[in-house]
Design an enzyme around this catalytic site. Structure first.
Site, PDB file in Angstrom:
ATOM      1  CG  ASN A 176      21.827  23.726  12.548  1.00 31.06           C
ATOM      2  OD1 ASN A 176      21.593  24.739  13.195  1.00 31.06           O
ATOM      3  ND2 ASN A 176      21.406  22.517  12.917  1.00 31.06           N
ATOM      4  CE  LYS A 205      23.784  21.062  15.145  1.00 31.82           C
ATOM      5  NZ  LYS A 205      24.052  19.681  15.495  1.00 31.82           N
ATOM      6  CG  HIS A 241      18.142  19.719  14.250  1.00 28.69           C
ATOM      7  ND1 HIS A 241      18.719  19.052  15.308  1.00 28.69           N
ATOM      8  CD2 HIS A 241      19.100  19.820  13.302  1.00 28.69           C
ATOM      9  CE1 HIS A 241      19.986  18.786  15.004  1.00 28.69           C
ATOM     10  NE2 HIS A 241      20.238  19.241  13.780  1.00 28.69           N
ATOM     11  CD  GLU A 300      21.376  19.174  17.841  1.00 28.90           C
ATOM     12  OE1 GLU A 300      21.223  20.384  17.645  1.00 28.90           O
ATOM     13  OE2 GLU A 300      22.363  18.525  17.405  1.00 28.90           O
ATOM     14  CD  GLU A 313      20.618  17.091  10.150  1.00 32.33           C
ATOM     15  OE1 GLU A 313      21.673  17.627   9.813  1.00 32.33           O
ATOM     16  OE2 GLU A 313      19.942  17.462  11.120  1.00 32.33           O
ATOM     17  N   GLY A 366      27.141  15.349  15.136  1.00 36.29           N
ATOM     18  CA  GLY A 366      28.086  15.831  16.142  1.00 36.29           C
ATOM     19  C   GLY A 366      28.950  14.744  16.744  1.00 36.29           C
ATOM     20  CB  SER A 385      29.915  13.819  11.222  1.00 34.56           C
ATOM     21  OG  SER A 385      29.579  13.740  12.599  1.00 34.56           O
TER      22      SER A 385
END
Ligand code: PGA
Length: 248
Positions: free
Chosen positions: A9, A11, A94, A96, A166, A172, A212
């Site tokens: 991904n 991003k 996701h 985010e 996730e 991250g 991660s």
């Protein structure tokens, strides 16, 4: 047997030239492994990356989409547009997008259904915050996301959906969930699918872990019984590192 599925991904990262160079680095590895490899790239790179991966085993994913076919939705991209340029997968929900772009379980559900209608394979993301985990509510939280996200989806369609667990606190941050924590939740998600769809379906669904994932922890994570793949952010941006993950 579930085929392992490792998706990068990107991003909102990389220049187009960097992206093209990266997929070229991955081609050989993708051709030699049984692992299904995909890259989920920014909308504006989809066509160019599709061209670049032509003839290789690398699949292409988008990172989001609107659920409507067309209309007055400035700035949005429709599922048929993604299909037309040759996307195979689309990341939906996701964390985010949930956090910064007001995605809800309801919009996630609409997007999953719409992706399926357009023959795109959804990578449906779920996962709890640190606060939720510390309060001991992570399973209730994830259960609700799964139930609401899959509302109205039948058995045949369920087999096409990839679930990515996730935990937000691991994305991250460099803080990976332990392989036991990750496997426990993935097994729990599979048990929800079993309740809803029966074991024939639940045993087929690919469940990824994300947060991660890097070369150093990929083997341990991928060796867990209920983890069938990984959704990789930061570590998918570097060819050598991502190749090591694919070759876990
Ligand atoms: P990360 O991101 O690997 O950089 O933690 C994973 C993701 O958000 O999909």
């Amino acid at each position: 047997m579930r085929v392992p599925f490792i998706a990068g991904n990107w991003k909102m990262n990389l220049s187009l030239e960097e992206g093209k160079a990266l997929v070229n680095e991955l081609k050989e590895t993708a051709s030699k492994t049984d692992v299904q490899v995909a890259v989920c790239v920014p909308f504006v790179y989809l066509s160019a990356i599709k061209e670049e991966i032509k003839g290789s085993k690398i699949k292409l994913g988008a990172q989001n989409m609107h659920w409507e076919e067309s209309g007055a939705y400035t700035g949005e991209v429709s599922p048929s547009m993604l299909k037309e340029i040759g996307a195979d997968y689309v990341v939906i929900g996701h964390s985010e997008r949930r956090e910064y772009f007001a995605e809800t379980d309801e919009t996630v559900n609409k997007k999953i259904k719409s992706a399926l209608v357009h023959d795109l394979l959804p990578i449906f993301c779920c996962g709890e915050s640190l606060e939720t985990r510390e309060a001991g509510n992570e399973k209730t939280w994830v259960r609700e996301q799964i139930i609401k996200g899959l509302d109205g989806i039948d058995q045949e369609d369920m087999k096409k959906i990839v679930i990515a667990y996730e935990p937000i606190w691991a994305i991250g941050t460099g803080k990976t969930a332990t392989s036991e924590q990750a496997n426990e939740m993935c097994a729990y998600i599979r048990s929800i699918l079993e309740e809803k769809y029966g074991s024939e379906v639940s045993e087929e669904v690919i469940i990824q872990y994300g947060g991660s994932v890097k070369a150093a922890n990929a083997t341990e994570i991928m060796n867990q019984e209920d983890i069938d793949g990984a959704l990789v952010g930061g570590a998918s941006l570097k060819g050598a590192e991502f190749i090591d993950i694919i070759n876990f």
